[in-house]
Design a protein around this motif. Structure first.
Motif, PDB file in Angstrom:
ATOM      1  N   ASN A 115       0.958  -1.165   0.017  1.00  0.00           N
ATOM      2  CA  ASN A 115      -0.077   0.091  -0.173  1.00  0.00           C
ATOM      3  C   ASN A 115       0.846   1.130   0.110  1.00  0.00           C
ATOM      4  O   ASN A 115       2.072   1.431   0.192  1.00  0.00           O
ATOM      5  CB  ASN A 115      -0.750   0.039   1.246  1.00  0.00           C
ATOM      6  N   VAL A 116       0.539   2.444  -0.348  1.00  0.00           N
ATOM      7  CA  VAL A 116       0.970   3.548  -0.468  1.00  0.00           C
ATOM      8  C   VAL A 116       0.976   4.499   1.077  1.00  0.00           C
ATOM      9  O   VAL A 116       1.671   5.533   0.730  1.00  0.00           O
ATOM     10  CB  VAL A 116       0.666   4.364  -1.586  1.00  0.00           C
ATOM     11  N   LYS A 117       0.633   3.803   1.918  1.00  0.00           N
ATOM     12  CA  LYS A 117       0.491   4.706   3.286  1.00  0.00           C
ATOM     13  C   LYS A 117       1.368   4.390   4.261  1.00  0.00           C
ATOM     14  O   LYS A 117       2.028   5.200   5.188  1.00  0.00           O
ATOM     15  CB  LYS A 117      -0.952   4.607   3.801  1.00  0.00           C
ATOM     16  N   ASP A 118       2.001   3.207   4.353  1.00  0.00           N
ATOM     17  CA  ASP A 118       2.869   2.688   5.385  1.00  0.00           C
ATOM     18  C   ASP A 118       4.198   3.423   5.284  1.00  0.00           C
ATOM     19  O   ASP A 118       4.781   3.555   4.564  1.00  0.00           O
ATOM     20  CB  ASP A 118       2.932   1.042   5.467  1.00  0.00           C
ATOM     21  N   PRO A 119       4.761   3.664   6.652  1.00  0.00           N
ATOM     22  CA  PRO A 119       5.972   4.332   6.441  1.00  0.00           C
ATOM     23  C   PRO A 119       7.055   3.225   6.381  1.00  0.00           C
ATOM     24  O   PRO A 119       6.998   2.127   6.642  1.00  0.00           O
ATOM     25  CB  PRO A 119       6.136   4.693   8.034  1.00  0.00           C
ATOM     26  N   VAL A 120       8.145   3.633   5.610  1.00  0.00           N
ATOM     27  CA  VAL A 120       9.453   2.724   5.473  1.00  0.00           C
ATOM     28  C   VAL A 120      10.688   3.292   6.327  1.00  0.00           C
ATOM     29  O   VAL A 120      10.866   4.427   6.358  1.00  0.00           O
ATOM     30  CB  VAL A 120       9.554   2.499   4.130  1.00  0.00           C
ATOM     31  N   LYS A 121      11.147   2.680   7.223  1.00  0.00           N
ATOM     32  CA  LYS A 121      12.236   3.121   7.939  1.00  0.00           C
ATOM     33  C   LYS A 121      13.454   3.643   7.264  1.00  0.00           C
ATOM     34  O   LYS A 121      13.828   3.025   6.088  1.00  0.00           O
ATOM     35  CB  LYS A 121      12.812   1.841   9.136  1.00  0.00           C
ATOM     36  N   GLY A 122      14.029   4.853   7.438  1.00  0.00           N
ATOM     37  CA  GLY A 122      15.202   5.120   7.040  1.00  0.00           C
ATOM     38  C   GLY A 122      16.321   4.642   7.351  1.00  0.00           C
ATOM     39  O   GLY A 122      16.497   4.176   8.479  1.00  0.00           O
ATOM     40  N   ILE A 123      17.536   4.707   6.856  1.00  0.00           N
ATOM     41  CA  ILE A 123      18.742   4.448   7.247  1.00  0.00           C
ATOM     42  C   ILE A 123      19.084   4.765   8.544  1.00  0.00           C
ATOM     43  O   ILE A 123      20.113   4.150   9.325  1.00  0.00           O
ATOM     44  CB  ILE A 123      19.741   4.310   6.131  1.00  0.00           C
ATOM     45  N   THR A 124      18.823   5.998   8.878  1.00  0.00           N
ATOM     46  CA  THR A 124      19.285   6.764  10.032  1.00  0.00           C
ATOM     47  C   THR A 124      18.517   6.315  11.315  1.00  0.00           C
ATOM     48  O   THR A 124      18.806   6.645  12.395  1.00  0.00           O
ATOM     49  CB  THR A 124      18.985   8.597   9.838  1.00  0.00           C
ATOM     50  N   ASP A 125      17.436   5.497  11.291  1.00  0.00           N
ATOM     51  CA  ASP A 125      16.985   4.708  12.345  1.00  0.00           C
ATOM     52  C   ASP A 125      17.670   3.529  12.902  1.00  0.00           C
ATOM     53  O   ASP A 125      17.233   3.209  13.706  1.00  0.00           O
ATOM     54  CB  ASP A 125      15.444   4.425  11.926  1.00  0.00           C
ATOM     55  N   PHE A 126      18.876   3.108  12.367  1.00  0.00           N
ATOM     56  CA  PHE A 126      19.546   2.167  12.615  1.00  0.00           C
ATOM     57  C   PHE A 126      20.987   2.517  13.249  1.00  0.00           C
ATOM     58  O   PHE A 126      21.538   3.609  12.728  1.00  0.00           O
ATOM     59  CB  PHE A 126      19.838   1.079  11.285  1.00  0.00           C
ATOM     60  N   PRO A 127      21.287   1.941  14.188  1.00  0.00           N
ATOM     61  CA  PRO A 127      22.958   2.194  14.560  1.00  0.00           C
ATOM     62  C   PRO A 127      23.810   2.468  13.649  1.00  0.00           C
ATOM     63  O   PRO A 127      23.759   1.321  12.672  1.00  0.00           O
ATOM     64  CB  PRO A 127      23.235   1.242  15.633  1.00  0.00           C
ATOM     65  N   LYS A 128      24.662   3.350  13.597  1.00  0.00           N
ATOM     66  CA  LYS A 128      25.678   3.654  12.744  1.00  0.00           C
ATOM     67  C   LYS A 128      26.566   2.324  12.397  1.00  0.00           C
ATOM     68  O   LYS A 128      26.813   2.004  11.079  1.00  0.00           O
ATOM     69  CB  LYS A 128      26.723   4.614  13.091  1.00  0.00           C
ATOM     70  N   GLU A 129      26.880   1.600  13.401  1.00  0.00           N
ATOM     71  CA  GLU A 129      27.526   0.346  13.453  1.00  0.00           C
ATOM     72  C   GLU A 129      26.936  -0.801  12.698  1.00  0.00           C
ATOM     73  O   GLU A 129      27.434  -1.833  12.260  1.00  0.00           O
ATOM     74  CB  GLU A 129      28.190  -0.167  14.669  1.00  0.00           C
ATOM     75  N   ASP A 130      25.557  -0.848  12.533  1.00  0.00           N
ATOM     76  CA  ASP A 130      24.609  -1.816  11.882  1.00  0.00           C
ATOM     77  C   ASP A 130      24.257  -1.372  10.407  1.00  0.00           C
ATOM     78  O   ASP A 130      23.418  -2.140   9.906  1.00  0.00           O
ATOM     79  CB  ASP A 130      23.529  -2.021  12.487  1.00  0.00           C
ATOM     80  N   ARG A 131      24.928  -0.282   9.823  1.00  0.00           N
ATOM     81  CA  ARG A 131      24.393   0.346   8.589  1.00  0.00           C
ATOM     82  C   ARG A 131      25.177  -0.438   7.563  1.00  0.00           C
ATOM     83  O   ARG A 131      26.338  -0.303   7.598  1.00  0.00           O
ATOM     84  CB  ARG A 131      24.212   1.825   8.547  1.00  0.00           C
ATOM     85  N   PRO A 132      24.496  -0.868   6.393  1.00  0.00           N
ATOM     86  CA  PRO A 132      25.191  -1.182   5.196  1.00  0.00           C
ATOM     87  C   PRO A 132      25.804   0.025   4.607  1.00  0.00           C
ATOM     88  O   PRO A 132      25.118   1.091   4.630  1.00  0.00           O
ATOM     89  CB  PRO A 132      24.185  -2.281   4.536  1.00  0.00           C
ATOM     90  N   PRO A 133      26.762  -0.199   3.808  1.00  0.00           N
ATOM     91  CA  PRO A 133      27.095   0.884   2.942  1.00  0.00           C
ATOM     92  C   PRO A 133      26.111   1.323   2.137  1.00  0.00           C
ATOM     93  O   PRO A 133      25.639   0.612   1.203  1.00  0.00           O
ATOM     94  CB  PRO A 133      28.484   0.315   1.990  1.00  0.00           C
ATOM     95  N   VAL A 134      25.647   2.583   1.912  1.00  0.00           N
ATOM     96  CA  VAL A 134      24.476   3.179   1.041  1.00  0.00           C
ATOM     97  C   VAL A 134      24.729   3.222  -0.372  1.00  0.00           C
ATOM     98  O   VAL A 134      24.280   2.948  -1.052  1.00  0.00           O
ATOM     99  CB  VAL A 134      23.929   4.155   1.927  1.00  0.00           C
ATOM    100  N   ALA A 135      25.881   3.924  -0.854  1.00  0.00           N
ATOM    101  CA  ALA A 135      26.043   4.439  -1.923  1.00  0.00           C
ATOM    102  C   ALA A 135      26.243   3.131  -3.034  1.00  0.00           C
ATOM    103  O   ALA A 135      25.475   2.806  -3.825  1.00  0.00           O
ATOM    104  CB  ALA A 135      27.366   5.070  -1.977  1.00  0.00           C
ATOM    105  N   ILE A 136      27.195   2.325  -2.701  1.00  0.00           N
ATOM    106  CA  ILE A 136      27.365   1.069  -3.481  1.00  0.00           C
ATOM    107  C   ILE A 136      26.146   0.114  -3.548  1.00  0.00           C
ATOM    108  O   ILE A 136      25.805  -0.412  -4.851  1.00  0.00           O
ATOM    109  CB  ILE A 136      28.724   0.170  -3.129  1.00  0.00           C
ATOM    110  N   THR A 137      25.333   0.105  -2.341  1.00  0.00           N
ATOM    111  CA  THR A 137      24.162  -0.782  -2.687  1.00  0.00           C
ATOM    112  C   THR A 137      23.123  -0.142  -3.453  1.00  0.00           C
ATOM    113  O   THR A 137      22.370  -0.722  -4.102  1.00  0.00           O
ATOM    114  CB  THR A 137      23.581  -1.084  -1.151  1.00  0.00           C
ATOM    115  N   HIS A 138      22.857   1.159  -3.235  1.00  0.00           N
ATOM    116  CA  HIS A 138      21.839   1.977  -4.141  1.00  0.00           C
ATOM    117  C   HIS A 138      22.440   1.931  -5.718  1.00  0.00           C
ATOM    118  O   HIS A 138      21.452   1.678  -6.436  1.00  0.00           O
ATOM    119  CB  HIS A 138      21.710   3.629  -3.794  1.00  0.00           C
TER     120      HIS A 138
END
Length: 445
Positions: free
Chosen positions: A294-317
């Motif tokens: 559906n078009v209403k539910d929120p999607v968590k942003g990468i900043t909602d996760f601890p920095k040490e648990d974040r994947p590399p954003v640029a190469i993944t994107h």
């Protein structure tokens, strides 16, 4: 280059090369079986020649895949001993079953290659089909093991110990179906367009046109069907990732901040430092729809996760964008092929039509490599998601950089040899199989 980066780079190069050989090994036997079936039903010698030509190529790539796969098996133990120490007893079942499927494939390909005029024709055809079935089974089993790394199951993790191990639950984890489905269809897309492109090139060169047109039709038809159904598996995978690995989904879309509804981002330049994407096209609500229906539910942003648990954003994107854009391009080409086949048949005589397939030759494999980059880099920093970090699994042995350089040189050399052998095999096609063609002129040399 430090040893940790060298170990990761070596696995990336090894997987990048092996995945091409394994995809061809999974798909080409089915193309061969189709050509062989047509020969048995019609008695057309061109189909017999095509079957033999493809079978020789399969034999070359089977041997190459066996070598690269064996190297990967050793690398898992040598580069990631801590991972194998704990993970081996849990997800060893699909690897052992994959070995069985490999042996069946090896026996079947031997039967097929040397079974001409020795077996019942339909039994001989069945051995060729078995090559494809066992190769496909091998791929699915390996994908089950990789899916376990993304969705660990079949054990309890208590006080740093892995207990109550259930190998069956580990193999049939939550990610295996969506990952296997998406990958198998991608293999048909990539291999189909690559084979179709090579035969389209030979058609443009006006060499053995009847032979190459028959080959082109088989490969292009399979590739185009797979390209058109691939979005279905992509949607299943996206919804699965949104539930199990939300930070991976956020990295795929360079989705830095939680939104409701969440926009789907096309293109753009990722600025990880300032947590934004510049020059991107945003489609409102589409990411929410793809993730949750559906078009209403929120999607968590990468900043909602601890920095040490974040994947590399640029190469993944960027990898995700490459996969999506090339997939759409191949879908458009598939629609053009279907229109040419059923409605505007004059396109089948035009050079521009075949040139499109020549241009598309590498696109499926580029998309496939990009997709695997999303899968593996998007899981970082975990080698076993939420259980073991990649940095904790690497070998303490020094000098891994030299191993990386050596293995890279081996894979490059191996690829050059394979390309040479396949090129020589294609050049031999007219001598071997088209002597009954009215336009055939034997090579006097």
């Amino acid at each position: 280059m430090n040893d940790f980066i060298a170990a990761r780079s070596q696995m990336a190069v090894s997987l990048g090369f092996h995945i091409i050989f394994s995809c061809i090994g999974m798909v080409m036997p089915f193309f061969m079986a189709i050509a062989h079936y047509k020969y048995l039903k019609t008695g057309d010698e061109v189909y017999k020649g095509l079957t033999k030509a493809w079978s020789k190529g399969i034999a070359i790539l089977f041997a190459t895949g066996a070598v690269s796969g064996t190297m990967l098996s050793f690398e898992l133990g040598l580069l990631w001993p801590e991972f194998m120490k704990h993970a081996g007893p849990i997800f060893g079942m699909p690897f052992s079953l994959e070995g069985t499927a490999f042996f069946v494939e090896a026996i079947a390909i031997g039967f097929f290659l040397y079974g001409w005029n020795k077996f019942n024709p339909w039994f001989h055809w069945l051995t060729g089909l078995l090559v494809g079935i066992s190769g496909l089974s091998s791929g699915i089993l390996v994908l089950a093991a990789n899916a376990w790394m993304n969705s660990p199951a079949g054990f309890d993790y208590i006080n740093g110990n892995y207990v109550n191990i259930d190998p069956v639950k580990a193999m049939f984890n939550d990610a295996w179906f969506s990952q296997a489905l998406h990958m198998i269809i991608a293999a048909f897309v990539a291999t189909g367009f690559a084979v179709a492109g090579l035969h389209a090139f030979m058609i443009l060169k006006k060499k053995n046109i009847e032979f190459h047109k028959k080959a082109f039709k088989i490969a292009a038809t399979c590739a185009c069907i797979a390209a058109l159904i691939q979005p279905i598996s992509g949607d299943i995978s996206a919804k699965d990732v949104s539930k199990r690995q939300p930070e991976k989904l956020a990295a795929m879309e360079a989705h830095f901040h939680t939104e409701a509804p969440a926009s789907f981002i096309l293109g753009g330049i990722v600025n990880e430092k300032e947590e934004r994407v510049d020059y991107a096209i945003k489609i409102p609500g589409l990411l929410s729809f793809l993730a949750y229906g559906n078009v209403k539910d929120p999607v968590k942003g990468i900043t909602d996760f601890p920095k040490e648990d974040r994947p590399p954003v640029a190469i993944t994107h960027y990898s995700f964008q490459i996969m999506i854009m090339l997939g759409v391009a191949l879908m458009i080409l598939a629609v053009i092929y279907i229109l040419a086949t059923f409605k505007t048949k004059t396109w089948l005589t035009k050079q521009w039509f075949y040139k499109l397939f020549v241009v598309a030759t590498p696109l499926g494999y580029i998309a496939l490599e990009a997709g695997w980059t999303v899968t593996e880099v998007g899981r970082q920093p975990w080698i076993i998601y939420k259980i073991m970090r990649t940095a904790d699994a690497v070998t303490p042995m020094p000098g891994i950089a030299y191993s990386f350089y050596l293995f890279t040189a081996i894979f490059i050399s191996l690829s050059a040899i394979v390309i040479f052998l396949l090129y020589r095999q294609m050049k031999m096609v007219p001598v071997l199989y088209d002597s009954t063609d009215k336009n055939y002129k034997p090579n006097k040399k």
